[in-house]
Design a protein around this motif. Structure first.
Motif, PDB file in Angstrom:
ATOM      1  N   PHE A 244       0.833  -1.208   0.000  1.00  0.00           N
ATOM      2  CA  PHE A 244       0.000   0.000   0.000  1.00  0.00           C
ATOM      3  C   PHE A 244       0.869   1.261   0.000  1.00  0.00           C
ATOM      4  N   VAL A 245       1.817   1.327   0.895  1.00  0.00           N
ATOM      5  CA  VAL A 245       2.685   2.497   0.996  1.00  0.00           C
ATOM      6  C   VAL A 245       3.556   2.626  -0.246  1.00  0.00           C
ATOM      7  N   ASP A 246       4.034   1.509  -0.746  1.00  0.00           N
ATOM      8  CA  ASP A 246       4.889   1.540  -1.931  1.00  0.00           C
ATOM      9  C   ASP A 246       4.152   2.102  -3.145  1.00  0.00           C
ATOM     10  N   ALA A 247       2.838   1.860  -3.230  1.00  0.00           N
ATOM     11  CA  ALA A 247       2.061   2.406  -4.348  1.00  0.00           C
ATOM     12  C   ALA A 247       2.117   3.931  -4.343  1.00  0.00           C
ATOM     13  N   TYR A 248       1.966   4.537  -3.175  1.00  0.00           N
ATOM     14  CA  TYR A 248       2.020   5.997  -3.076  1.00  0.00           C
ATOM     15  C   TYR A 248       3.443   6.509  -3.272  1.00  0.00           C
ATOM     16  N   ALA A 249       4.410   5.830  -2.685  1.00  0.00           N
ATOM     17  CA  ALA A 249       5.801   6.271  -2.828  1.00  0.00           C
ATOM     18  C   ALA A 249       6.231   6.232  -4.289  1.00  0.00           C
ATOM     19  N   SER A 250       5.840   5.186  -5.008  1.00  0.00           N
ATOM     20  CA  SER A 250       6.207   5.073  -6.422  1.00  0.00           C
ATOM     21  C   SER A 250       5.538   6.163  -7.253  1.00  0.00           C
ATOM     22  N   ALA A 251       4.284   6.481  -6.937  1.00  0.00           N
ATOM     23  CA  ALA A 251       3.573   7.521  -7.687  1.00  0.00           C
ATOM     24  C   ALA A 251       4.208   8.888  -7.466  1.00  0.00           C
ATOM     25  N   TYR A 252       4.692   9.118  -6.260  1.00  0.00           N
ATOM     26  CA  TYR A 252       5.325  10.399  -5.949  1.00  0.00           C
ATOM     27  C   TYR A 252       6.807  10.433  -6.308  1.00  0.00           C
ATOM     28  N   GLY A 253       7.351   9.306  -6.708  1.00  0.00           N
ATOM     29  CA  GLY A 253       8.778   9.256  -7.015  1.00  0.00           C
ATOM     30  C   GLY A 253       9.627   9.331  -5.767  1.00  0.00           C
ATOM     31  N   GLY A 254       9.081   8.876  -4.634  1.00  0.00           N
ATOM     32  CA  GLY A 254       9.814   8.935  -3.366  1.00  0.00           C
ATOM     33  C   GLY A 254      10.196   7.558  -2.869  1.00  0.00           C
TER      34      GLY A 254
END
Length: 315
Positions: A244-254
């Motif tokens: 779940f967290v990785d999905a957001y981190a990948s979208a933000y490039g973080g």
């Protein structure tokens, strides 16, 4: 073989032998489905020996409910290739019947819904049901999500999300499922109070690939969380939360760091919610008397609760 001296028979004899009416024989003849061998001197129709078998086949095909155009196709291909044409025609008729049966079941459940509710609620129930087609269409739900999703969302990613976000109505619904779907349709078709639907902060992530990356990652996380929900497992840290967290981190490039998780917790807590949509969706797809089926909404809540608990414990 007919008993006449010329081996032909009249329209009345043919109808009697085939067990149909003279009117039916005349209809098939006039539409080119049953060729005449000749006409008598008085202008009466005469039919050859092959007409009886053809007429019996016609009657059988019509008894199956095949429309005249499909009957014509089968008869035109009689012999080589006829089995394939007949199979296609019958399969098409089965699909049509399935749709009709589904529509009848929805109408029956809708009638039970109105009949069983208190008199004071019947007008509202009728209004809700009157806005839904039978069998029900999910087009309004798809339009709702197309307006909600990021405008840069690739078509393939949008289609993948719609597949899990738009509930498929059951073929044989209970009245409660009909009511839930009608309320869901009303929810997504009512005017928005503002100029447009409020969007989650994640939809503002930069880059043309960000929306597709986000929703592909979320789909995986929701599937993992759904498995735990079906098992009755409460929110917890683990593979589901990491995905779940990785999905957001990948979208933000973080990167997935404790600081990012704290930031994401605050962001998700402030995002607009559509809980009512997911509640009604669960009512539509859950078998009567069974445990609630997971939805992307309940999976999201499970994951957010796990994230919130983790960041709170970390301080």
């Amino acid at each position: 073989m007919f008993t006449s001296h010329d081996g032909l028979c009249s329209i009345g004899e043919l109808a009697e032998r085939a067990g149909v009416t003279v009117k039916a024989v005349r209809f098939y003849s006039d539409n080119g489905l049953l060729p005449e061998a000749s006409r008598s001197t008085g202008g009466h129709r005469r039919y050859g020996p092959d007409a009886l078998g053809r007429l019996r086949l016609l009657r059988s095909l019509r008894t199956l409910g095949l429309p005249v155009r499909e009957v014509r196709r089968v008869l035109d291909e009689e012999g080589a290739g006829a089995d394939g044409v007949l199979e296609d025609a019958v399969a098409g008729q089965l699909r049509a019947l399935g749709s009709q049966l589904t529509a009848l079941r929805w109408r029956e459940a809708g009638m039970r819904l109105v009949l069983e509710c208190p008199p004071g609620e019947r007008a509202d129930r009728l209004r809700l049901l009157g806005a839904v087609t039978t069998p029900p269409s999910t087009a309004s739900l798809a339009r709702f999500w197309r307006a909600w999703l990021p405008p840069r969302m690739p078509a393939r990613a949008t289609a993948a999300f719609l597949e899990v976000a738009v509930p498929q109505p059951p073929d044989d619904p209970e009245p409660a499922q009909v009511l839930a779907f009608a309320r869901l349709h009303a929810l997504v078709t009512r005017p928005c109070p503002g100029a447009e639907q409020p969007q989650p902060s994640a939809h503002k992530a930069g880059g043309s690939r960000a929306p597709a990356v986000l929703y592909a990652g979320l789909a995986q996380a929701y599937e993992l969380a759904g498995t735990q929900l079906r098992r009755g497992v409460g929110p917890r840290a683990g593979e589901e939360l990491d995905s779940f967290v990785d999905a957001y981190a990948s979208a933000y490039g973080g990167r997935d760091t404790p600081a990012f998780r704290r930031l994401l917790t605050g962001q998700l807590a402030a995002d607009p919610r559509i809980d009512r949509y997911w509640e009604l969706t669960a009512d539509v797809i859950t078998a009567p008397g069974g445990p609630p089926e997971p939805t992307p909404g309940t999976a999201h809540d499970w994951l957010f609760a796990a994230l919130d608990a983790q960041t709170a414990a970390a301080g």
